[in-house]
Design a protein around this motif. Sequence first.
Motif, PDB file in Angstrom:
ATOM      1  N   ASN A 143       0.572  -1.028   0.700  1.00  7.49           N
ATOM      2  CA  ASN A 143      -0.485  -0.101   0.398  1.00  7.49           C
ATOM      3  C   ASN A 143       0.851   0.787  -0.147  1.00  7.49           C
ATOM      4  O   ASN A 143       0.607   2.001  -0.608  1.00  7.49           O
ATOM      5  N   ASP A 144       1.799   1.046   0.733  1.00  9.68           N
ATOM      6  CA  ASP A 144       2.949   2.186   1.007  1.00  9.68           C
ATOM      7  C   ASP A 144       3.266   2.629  -0.884  1.00  9.68           C
ATOM      8  O   ASP A 144       3.891   3.518  -1.002  1.00  9.68           O
ATOM      9  N   LEU A 145       3.753   1.433  -1.298  1.00 11.00           N
ATOM     10  CA  LEU A 145       4.781   1.104  -2.866  1.00 11.00           C
ATOM     11  C   LEU A 145       3.880   2.362  -3.632  1.00 11.00           C
ATOM     12  O   LEU A 145       4.430   2.965  -4.107  1.00 11.00           O
ATOM     13  N   ALA A 151       1.977   8.300  -6.182  1.00  8.31           N
ATOM     14  CA  ALA A 151       2.585  10.241  -6.673  1.00  8.31           C
ATOM     15  C   ALA A 151       3.393  10.160  -7.336  1.00  8.31           C
ATOM     16  O   ALA A 151       3.737  12.150  -7.954  1.00  8.31           O
ATOM     17  N   TYR A 152       3.854   9.959  -7.942  1.00  8.31           N
ATOM     18  CA  TYR A 152       5.621   9.759  -8.700  1.00  8.31           C
ATOM     19  C   TYR A 152       4.842  10.017 -10.049  1.00  8.31           C
ATOM     20  O   TYR A 152       5.637  10.779 -11.245  1.00  8.31           O
ATOM     21  N   LYS A 153       3.868   9.288 -10.106  1.00  7.04           N
ATOM     22  CA  LYS A 153       2.945   9.002 -11.640  1.00  7.04           C
ATOM     23  C   LYS A 153       2.073  10.506 -11.801  1.00  7.04           C
ATOM     24  O   LYS A 153       2.584  11.258 -12.913  1.00  7.04           O
ATOM     25  N   MET A 157       3.174  13.618 -14.704  1.00  4.88           N
ATOM     26  CA  MET A 157       2.488  14.394 -15.360  1.00  4.88           C
ATOM     27  C   MET A 157       1.866  16.143 -15.270  1.00  4.88           C
ATOM     28  O   MET A 157       1.952  16.567 -16.356  1.00  4.88           O
ATOM     29  N   GLU A 158       2.629  16.513 -14.044  1.00  3.66           N
ATOM     30  CA  GLU A 158       2.803  18.036 -13.446  1.00  3.66           C
ATOM     31  C   GLU A 158       3.878  18.459 -14.582  1.00  3.66           C
ATOM     32  O   GLU A 158       3.722  19.556 -14.942  1.00  3.66           O
ATOM     33  N   LYS A 177      -3.564   8.448 -22.704  1.00  5.37           N
ATOM     34  CA  LYS A 177      -2.921   7.353 -23.183  1.00  5.37           C
ATOM     35  C   LYS A 177      -1.632   7.541 -21.954  1.00  5.37           C
ATOM     36  O   LYS A 177      -0.699   6.200 -22.289  1.00  5.37           O
ATOM     37  N   GLN A 178      -0.996   9.025 -22.600  1.00  7.23           N
ATOM     38  CA  GLN A 178       0.322   8.682 -22.233  1.00  7.23           C
ATOM     39  C   GLN A 178       0.813   8.565 -20.073  1.00  7.23           C
ATOM     40  O   GLN A 178       1.076   7.822 -19.369  1.00  7.23           O
ATOM     41  N   MET A 179      -0.575   8.795 -19.641  1.00  2.00           N
ATOM     42  CA  MET A 179      -0.323   8.093 -17.621  1.00  2.00           C
ATOM     43  C   MET A 179      -0.604   6.556 -17.846  1.00  2.00           C
ATOM     44  O   MET A 179       0.254   6.412 -16.953  1.00  2.00           O
ATOM     45  N   TYR A 180      -1.468   6.144 -18.982  1.00  2.00           N
ATOM     46  CA  TYR A 180      -1.209   4.383 -18.871  1.00  2.00           C
ATOM     47  C   TYR A 180       0.254   4.240 -18.619  1.00  2.00           C
ATOM     48  O   TYR A 180       0.973   3.276 -18.165  1.00  2.00           O
ATOM     49  N   ALA A 181       0.791   4.768 -20.591  1.00  2.00           N
ATOM     50  CA  ALA A 181       2.014   4.393 -20.371  1.00  2.00           C
ATOM     51  C   ALA A 181       3.386   4.686 -19.424  1.00  2.00           C
ATOM     52  O   ALA A 181       3.950   4.079 -19.118  1.00  2.00           O
ATOM     53  N   VAL A 182       2.914   5.819 -18.394  1.00  2.00           N
ATOM     54  CA  VAL A 182       4.115   6.218 -17.699  1.00  2.00           C
ATOM     55  C   VAL A 182       3.979   4.943 -16.405  1.00  2.00           C
ATOM     56  O   VAL A 182       4.844   4.510 -15.775  1.00  2.00           O
TER      57      VAL A 182
END
Length: 264
Positions: A143-145, A151-153, A157-158, A177-182
């Motif tokens: 859950n922590d991971l 948060a990194y994802k 994107m920001e 689509k970019q978020m999924y690829a990230v």
Amino acid sequence: MSNTHQEQQAVALRQEGMSYANIMKVTGLPERKVKALTKGIVKVSPINTPLAKAVERVYTLAKRPHGIRDYELRDIMHEEYGSKWDTENGKYISSYSQNDVKYVREKVRIRAAQDDCIILFTPDWIDELAPTAGRKFLEAAANDLMTRFHAYKHQYMELHATRWKEDNEGADLAQRKQMYAVEQHLFKLAVKGFGNEPLERLLERSLVLTDLMEGTPDAVMVSVKGGNSSGEALEYYPEPRGTNPFLDFVESQGWLKEVEDRFV
């Protein structure tokens, strides 16, 4: 060759000496199909088949209070079903399939039900002395991971969202689509074995692509494709002729080297 689980099961049961009628009851296959699949199969004493011997050994360990661990199950499968030498990769490949493992589990469960006893198939991560505490620890860690992962994802994107200046459906789709690829790329970078592509090749391919997009003058396009497109002969590893095939297999997997490194 049979291509369904029921067909494979019919062949295995006939090898064990089961009658056509009983095979039909167990598999649900018609008599004509069963006879066609098992034509020419020589029935042997059940205990002499890899399946029967694996079931017997697995059942004995699975009855223990902590059950049989996954590595123990696979060691038994490897020993009973044997292995083949892979001359391209220089290591032994176990001859059993996932269907074989599934069928052994089924047979063990059936026998346990007949004997009215409890059997357990235990993942290797389990702590036998504190199974609940161990499970809760890993669940909390996961859950922590995932919290950090998301948060990194979102931070990525920001900072690096594609077409961020646009406000239209096309840009929204591109960003989804970019978020999924990230997500996929992060997992491939962080989790060993998540993707089919070796990490070194992924990093090399990504480096070449980003260098070219940046216009780096000395960026060199190198081949990162799988396979052997150069026309050079594939490496060939002769099968070792040791006195203990299982130790040869262990060594070919690199496990002995890992243990050795811990004491150096």
